[in-house]
Design a protein around this motif. Structure first.
Motif, PDB file in Angstrom:
ATOM      1  N   ILE A   1      19.854  -9.339   5.108  1.00 51.50           N
ATOM      2  CA  ILE A   1      19.265  -8.147   5.710  1.00 51.50           C
ATOM      3  C   ILE A   1      17.750  -8.289   5.952  1.00 51.50           C
TER       4      ILE A   1
ATOM      5  N   GLY B   1      12.171  -4.761  11.532  1.00 48.78           N
ATOM      6  CA  GLY B   1      11.492  -3.763  10.689  1.00 48.78           C
ATOM      7  C   GLY B   1      11.531  -4.100   9.209  1.00 48.78           C
ATOM      8  N   LEU B   2      12.720  -4.416   8.694  1.00 49.19           N
ATOM      9  CA  LEU B   2      12.833  -4.649   7.244  1.00 49.19           C
ATOM     10  C   LEU B   2      12.103  -5.902   6.779  1.00 49.19           C
TER      11      LEU B   2
ATOM     12  N   ASP C   1      20.107   7.392   1.458  1.00 49.48           N
ATOM     13  CA  ASP C   1      20.853   8.069   2.525  1.00 49.48           C
ATOM     14  C   ASP C   1      22.343   8.016   2.223  1.00 49.48           C
TER      15      ASP C   1
ATOM     16  N   LYS D   1      18.784   6.673  11.390  1.00 46.36           N
ATOM     17  CA  LYS D   1      19.556   5.993  12.448  1.00 46.36           C
ATOM     18  C   LYS D   1      20.950   5.617  11.971  1.00 46.36           C
ATOM     19  N   TYR D   2      21.035   5.109  10.721  1.00 44.98           N
ATOM     20  CA  TYR D   2      22.314   4.588  10.240  1.00 44.98           C
ATOM     21  C   TYR D   2      23.057   5.599   9.376  1.00 44.98           C
TER      22      TYR D   2
ATOM     23  N   GLY E   1      17.368  -1.029  18.055  1.00 37.76           N
ATOM     24  CA  GLY E   1      16.839  -1.732  16.896  1.00 37.76           C
ATOM     25  C   GLY E   1      16.653  -3.193  17.216  1.00 37.76           C
ATOM     26  N   THR E   2      15.867  -3.871  16.361  1.00 36.10           N
ATOM     27  CA  THR E   2      15.541  -5.259  16.634  1.00 36.10           C
ATOM     28  C   THR E   2      15.798  -6.166  15.445  1.00 36.10           C
ATOM     29  N   GLY E   3      15.970  -5.583  14.272  1.00 33.00           N
ATOM     30  CA  GLY E   3      16.148  -6.411  13.068  1.00 33.00           C
ATOM     31  C   GLY E   3      14.841  -7.022  12.590  1.00 33.00           C
TER      32      GLY E   3
ATOM     33  N   ASN F   1      15.374   4.128   9.591  1.00 31.06           N
ATOM     34  CA  ASN F   1      16.664   3.452   9.379  1.00 31.06           C
ATOM     35  C   ASN F   1      17.644   4.403   8.701  1.00 31.06           C
TER      36      ASN F   1
ATOM     37  N   ARG G   1      21.006  -8.001  12.311  1.00 29.85           N
ATOM     38  CA  ARG G   1      21.510  -6.624  12.289  1.00 29.85           C
ATOM     39  C   ARG G   1      22.943  -6.675  11.762  1.00 29.85           C
ATOM     40  N   ALA G   2      23.287  -5.745  10.886  1.00 26.26           N
ATOM     41  CA  ALA G   2      24.601  -5.797  10.233  1.00 26.26           C
ATOM     42  C   ALA G   2      25.717  -5.557  11.250  1.00 26.26           C
TER      43      ALA G   2
HETATM   44  P1  ADP Z   1      16.631  -2.441  13.054  1.00 29.85           P
HETATM   45  O1  ADP Z   1      16.922  -1.119  12.431  1.00 29.85           O
HETATM   46  O2  ADP Z   1      15.555  -2.379  14.094  1.00 29.85           O
HETATM   47  O3  ADP Z   1      17.873  -3.145  13.531  1.00 29.85           O
HETATM   48  P2  ADP Z   1      15.658  -3.402  10.464  1.00 29.85           P
HETATM   49  O4  ADP Z   1      15.020  -4.713  10.176  1.00 29.85           O
HETATM   50  O5  ADP Z   1      14.889  -2.188  10.128  1.00 29.85           O
HETATM   51  O6  ADP Z   1      16.027  -3.460  11.994  1.00 29.85           O
HETATM   52  O7  ADP Z   1      17.040  -3.388   9.720  1.00 29.85           O
HETATM   53  C1  ADP Z   1      17.894  -4.524   9.791  1.00 29.85           C
HETATM   54  C2  ADP Z   1      19.347  -4.122   9.694  1.00 29.85           C
HETATM   55  O8  ADP Z   1      19.612  -3.623   8.372  1.00 29.85           O
HETATM   56  C3  ADP Z   1      19.761  -2.995  10.610  1.00 29.85           C
HETATM   57  O9  ADP Z   1      20.079  -3.458  11.905  1.00 29.85           O
HETATM   58  C4  ADP Z   1      20.987  -2.454   9.886  1.00 29.85           C
HETATM   59  O10 ADP Z   1      22.111  -3.260  10.156  1.00 29.85           O
HETATM   60  C5  ADP Z   1      20.619  -2.633   8.415  1.00 29.85           C
HETATM   61  N1  ADP Z   1      20.066  -1.404   7.795  1.00 29.85           N
HETATM   62  C6  ADP Z   1      18.768  -1.150   7.523  1.00 29.85           C
HETATM   63  N2  ADP Z   1      18.633   0.039   6.921  1.00 29.85           N
HETATM   64  C7  ADP Z   1      19.860   0.550   6.795  1.00 29.85           C
HETATM   65  C8  ADP Z   1      20.397   1.768   6.243  1.00 29.85           C
HETATM   66  N3  ADP Z   1      19.599   2.696   5.689  1.00 29.85           N
HETATM   67  N4  ADP Z   1      21.747   1.947   6.287  1.00 29.85           N
HETATM   68  C9  ADP Z   1      22.570   1.012   6.817  1.00 29.85           C
HETATM   69  N5  ADP Z   1      22.141  -0.151   7.361  1.00 29.85           N
HETATM   70  C10 ADP Z   1      20.792  -0.384   7.349  1.00 29.85           C
END
Ligand code: ADP
Length: 310
Positions: A242, A262-263, A229, A204-205, A258-260, A201, A248-249
């Protein structure tokens, strides 16, 4: 009850119901000694029928929500299994096409098979995450807690995400501040899964040519692992959502895969291992994800016997 109030010192408080001509009525009574003289008591009674009705409707709404949530998790789990079988067949036949020496593929066909693989792997990853989530939600998830050395797991995770970081010119650093040889109580595979999710993440972000910094800190018998980051950050008003599955934001580029899931899975896993996971983030500036796990000093053999399997 009056006798009990007289014999004891504390007031007696209890609830009871009466079948009245207008239906069941609930009451709460309180019986207390007056001046501790053990001869006279005061009794107060109030009608709590409305409160009871509210409590009952809340209990049944909660049970209904739990039933629906369980049904959803079970549905996700069985659907995911159903998807896996045909998906394995698709990937298997793509592989056969690739390795068939008697009818070798031209460049265009090879590229097409590669795309089938790529899409297949993406789908497989999604299915596995949904399965994890469903298993966690139905309480069927197994973690094997043992002392895990932090440095090798952190390094292995960084090595796995480095190609992704290189593509964007992002540098990843790790600072151990004296925790190199420390062990945490964790499930090694699941710990790596969490690290990979937070690292990928962070990459990616993040903007191109950014920085991702990881560090460890010891405090009061815990090890805190931070991953910082300098990327997009998360909008303040969305930070509360989140960890909701599939969220997903709004500030991310939706072309980023992404799928939302992971976190939410990462947080559940860390909690299953007895730890906590959290974050701070500022939109446009970056994010700091961290988790804490119980610390075990390397080689403490007598503590090895206590490791638990859930
Ligand atoms: P995914 O990355 O597959 O969409 P996650 O569950 O890992 O799903 O994360 C959920 C959402 O949280 C992401 O879609 C993103 O909007 C936000 N996010 C997570 N990590 C970060 C990060 N390091 N910086 C910015 N936004 C983040």
């Amino acid at each position: 009850m009056i006798n009990r109030a007289i014999q004891g010192k504390e007031p007696e408080v209890f609830e009871y119901f009466l079948n009245t001509s207008k239906g069941v009525r609930w009451y709460q009574a309180r019986i207390a000694l007056i001046d501790n003289d053990r001869h006279s008591v005061s009794i107060s009674v109030r009608n709590i029928t409305d409160r009871k009705a509210l409590e009952n409707s809340l209990i049944s709404a909660k049970m209904e929500a739990e039933r629906a949530s369980l049904a959803k998790s079970e549905f996700l789990s069985s659907m995911s299994h159903e998807f896996k079988t045909p998906l394995n067949a698709i990937m298997g036949f793509a592989q056969l096409l690739e390795i068939d020496t008697e009818a070798s593929l031209n460049e265009f066909q090879k590229q097409s098979v590669k795309e089938i693989y790529k899409a297949g792997n993406h789908l497989l990853d999604l299915i596995n995450k949904v399965l994890d989530l469903a298993k966690i939600e139905t309480g069927k998830f197994d973690v094997v807690i043992k002392p895990v050395e932090i440095k090798p797991v952190l390094e292995a995770s960084i090595n796995l995400v480095k190609p992704l970081a290189d593509l964007k010119g992002i540098a990843i650093t790790a600072a151990y501040s004296g925790c190199e040889n420390y062990c945490v109580a964790a499930d090694q595979i699941r710990l790596k899964q969490v690290l990979l999710n937070i690292f990928s993440n962070a990459i990616k972000y993040s903007f191109d040519n950014g920085m991702v910094e990881s560090s460890c800190q010891e405090f009061d018998g815990w090890l805190r692992l931070s991953i910082i980051d300098s990327g997009l950050g998360i909008p303040l008003e969305e930070q509360g959502k989140i960890f909701d599955p599939f969220f997903r934001a709004s500030n991310i580029n939706h072309l980023i895969e992404g799928t939302g899931i992971g976190l939410p899975v990462a947080r559940e896993l860390i909690e299953l291992m007895g730890g906590n996971l959290g974050f701070d983030s500022q939109e446009g500036k970056g994010s700091h994800f961290w988790f804490e796990l119980p610390l075990v000093h390397a080689g403490s053999a007598e503590r090895m016997t206590k490791w638990i399997t859930y």
